[in-house]
Design a protein around this motif. Structure first.
Motif, PDB file in Angstrom:
ATOM      1  N   ALA A 237      -7.691 106.016-111.285  1.00  0.00           N
ATOM      2  CA  ALA A 237      -6.380 105.893-110.648  1.00  0.00           C
ATOM      3  C   ALA A 237      -6.416 104.904-109.492  1.00  0.00           C
ATOM      4  CB  ALA A 237      -5.916 107.264-110.160  1.00  0.00           C
TER       5      ALA A 237
ATOM      6  N   THR B 191       3.063 110.369-109.984  1.00  0.00           N
ATOM      7  CA  THR B 191       2.275 109.546-109.077  1.00  0.00           C
ATOM      8  C   THR B 191       3.164 108.471-108.454  1.00  0.00           C
ATOM      9  OG1 THR B 191       1.653 107.880-110.718  1.00  0.00           O
ATOM     10  CG2 THR B 191       0.307 109.885-110.635  1.00  0.00           C
TER      11      THR B 191
ATOM     12  N   VAL C 220      -5.282 112.151-106.325  1.00  0.00           N
ATOM     13  CA  VAL C 220      -4.188 111.263-106.697  1.00  0.00           C
ATOM     14  C   VAL C 220      -2.903 111.857-106.137  1.00  0.00           C
ATOM     15  CG1 VAL C 220      -2.927 110.192-108.597  1.00  0.00           C
ATOM     16  CG2 VAL C 220      -5.389 110.584-108.808  1.00  0.00           C
TER      17      VAL C 220
END
Length: 410
Positions: free
Chosen positions: A254, A273, A265
């Motif tokens: 990520a 996200t 994250v």
């Protein structure tokens, strides 16, 4: 199938399997591809340090879905496949052979990796960690072949393995740098309960003690670990070493893709996200929790089990929010425990106990300075989890004396 949309799930544990289930349960008829680094079908991890390690459950009993389920539901499950990169502009993931796979929506469920401190001797072949079914099977063999085990770390994994090892007849030493086991998770008051539990079962528990070296000897074929050197210069002898000092979330993929990360994250209440086409679930998800009004990252089974339903809805453009309270459990010797809520160090003012800690039959409550319940832990007391949840979510002050009084109904 009529839809041409492609959803890709990176990860091969409980969260990945449940996300695939949730997508089909929501009538998504596009392509679902699950890319798992492990060679086994997705399975649950708690039994690895509990029932499986004790010989009470086989892998098929905690495998999430059989292979036929993936075929029946047209899930493209690719085992032994590690994603090496994400290209968010092209909306592709790169596979080990250099090929790429397109996605319309992407889910990250990459889990965690055991931490390995930079100790001399850490790479000896009889120094172990526990994360996979292979690790658990190796420990089972170890229990059958060894007389002693030294464990670095008195967290959940270390304590559960210690209980299993004692049950198998091994001499067990635990070395923990903190002043109590589980100090960060439960605080000193409840950490002392688990310290007493293990010492009463014959564990040599060394608290407030640093490990400076894993000692080894040369067999002619390999350098094998034979114990620990401690900060005061003393040593602990053992046939094998388990390193159980926590896990780090696998967020490199990520981070390299430019997603917002911190300890995990970063995701919102919808598990989205910083990229509107990517969600994250499980160990790696550092979520803005709508009920707790803070960011939290929880490395426990309940998140992997329950977050995927919300992540699936988010991927499908539906409204959803993950507001479940953190929950985890443990089984050690004759102690069974459930913990509900969230009380980080510094959050709470006191711990109120309802019952008898000496008999290990009680409920503990973490209260803030306004006497609001932040979390509750029931030890060998059952059917109270729902009431604990109600006390936490209500956010109302309670009377600590009434809370402690077993004659007053919860």
């Amino acid at each position: 199938m009529t839809s041409q949309r492609r959803f890709v799930i990176v990860g091969g544990g409980l969260a990945a399997a449940k996300l695939a289930e949730a997508l089909r349960d929501n009538d998504f008829d596009g392509t679902v591809t699950v890319l798992s680094a492990e060679e086994h079908l997705p399975y649950e991890r708690p039994p690895l340090s509990k029932e499986h390690l004790l010989g009470k459950k086989s892998l098929d009993e905690f495998t999430v879905d059989p292979a036929q389920w993936y075929r029946d539901h047209h899930i493209d499950l690719r085992l032994g496949t590690t994603v090496t990169a994400i290209d968010r502009t092209a909306k592709t993931v790169t596979l080990p052979d250099g090929s790429t796979l397109d996605y319309d929506k992407l889910a990250l469920a990459t889990g965690s990796t055991p931490r390995k401190p930079p100790l001399t001797g850490i790479d000896a072949p009889n120094v172990y960690t526990l994360r996979t079914i292979a690790d658990s099977d190796t420990l089972i063999e170890l229990f059958n072949q060894s007389n002693s085990l030294a464990i670095v770390g008195a967290g959940w994994i270390g304590l559960e393995v210690a209980a299993a090892a004692r049950g198998a007849g091994l001499d067990v030493t635990i070395v923990e740098s903190a002043e109590q086991p589980l100090l960060g998770a439960l605080g000193a008051e409840m950490g002392a309960v688990f310290a007493d539990l293990h010492t009463s079962h014959g564990v040599d528990l060394r608290l407030g003690t640093q490990v400076t070296e894993i000692t080894t000897h040369d067999t002619g074929e390999a350098q094998l670990a034979d114990g620990l050197r401690l900060g005061d210069g003393s040593t602990v002898s053992a046939d094998a070493i388990l390193v159980a000092v926590g896990a780090r979330p696998n967020i490199e993929l990520a981070a390299d893709a430019g997603l917002a990360v911190d300890g995990g994250v970063l995701v919102d209440a919808n598990l989205l996200t910083s990229d509107p086409d990517i969600v994250a679930v499980g160990d790696i998800a550092e979520q803005s929790h709508p009920l707790l009004n803070r960011r939290i990252r929880v490395e426990h089974w309940a998140n992997a089990l329950n977050q995927p339903a919300v992540a699936a809805a988010t991927m499908l453009g539906k409204s959803a929010s993950y507001d479940r309270l953190p929950y985890f459990f443990t089984d050690q010797y004759d102690l069974g425990m459930e913990y509900t809520g969230y009380a980080a160090p510094g959050d709470y003012d006191r711990v109120v106990v309802r019952g008898d800690t000496s008999k290990r039959e009680f409920v503990a409550f973490w209260l803030d300075s306004d006497n609001r319940v932040l979390a509750g832990m029931n030890v060998n007391v059952w059917d109270v989890t729902d009431r604990i949840k109600e006390l936490v979510t209500a956010g109302d002050p309670v009377d600590p004396d009434e809370l402690a009084d077993t004659s007053t109904p919860l």
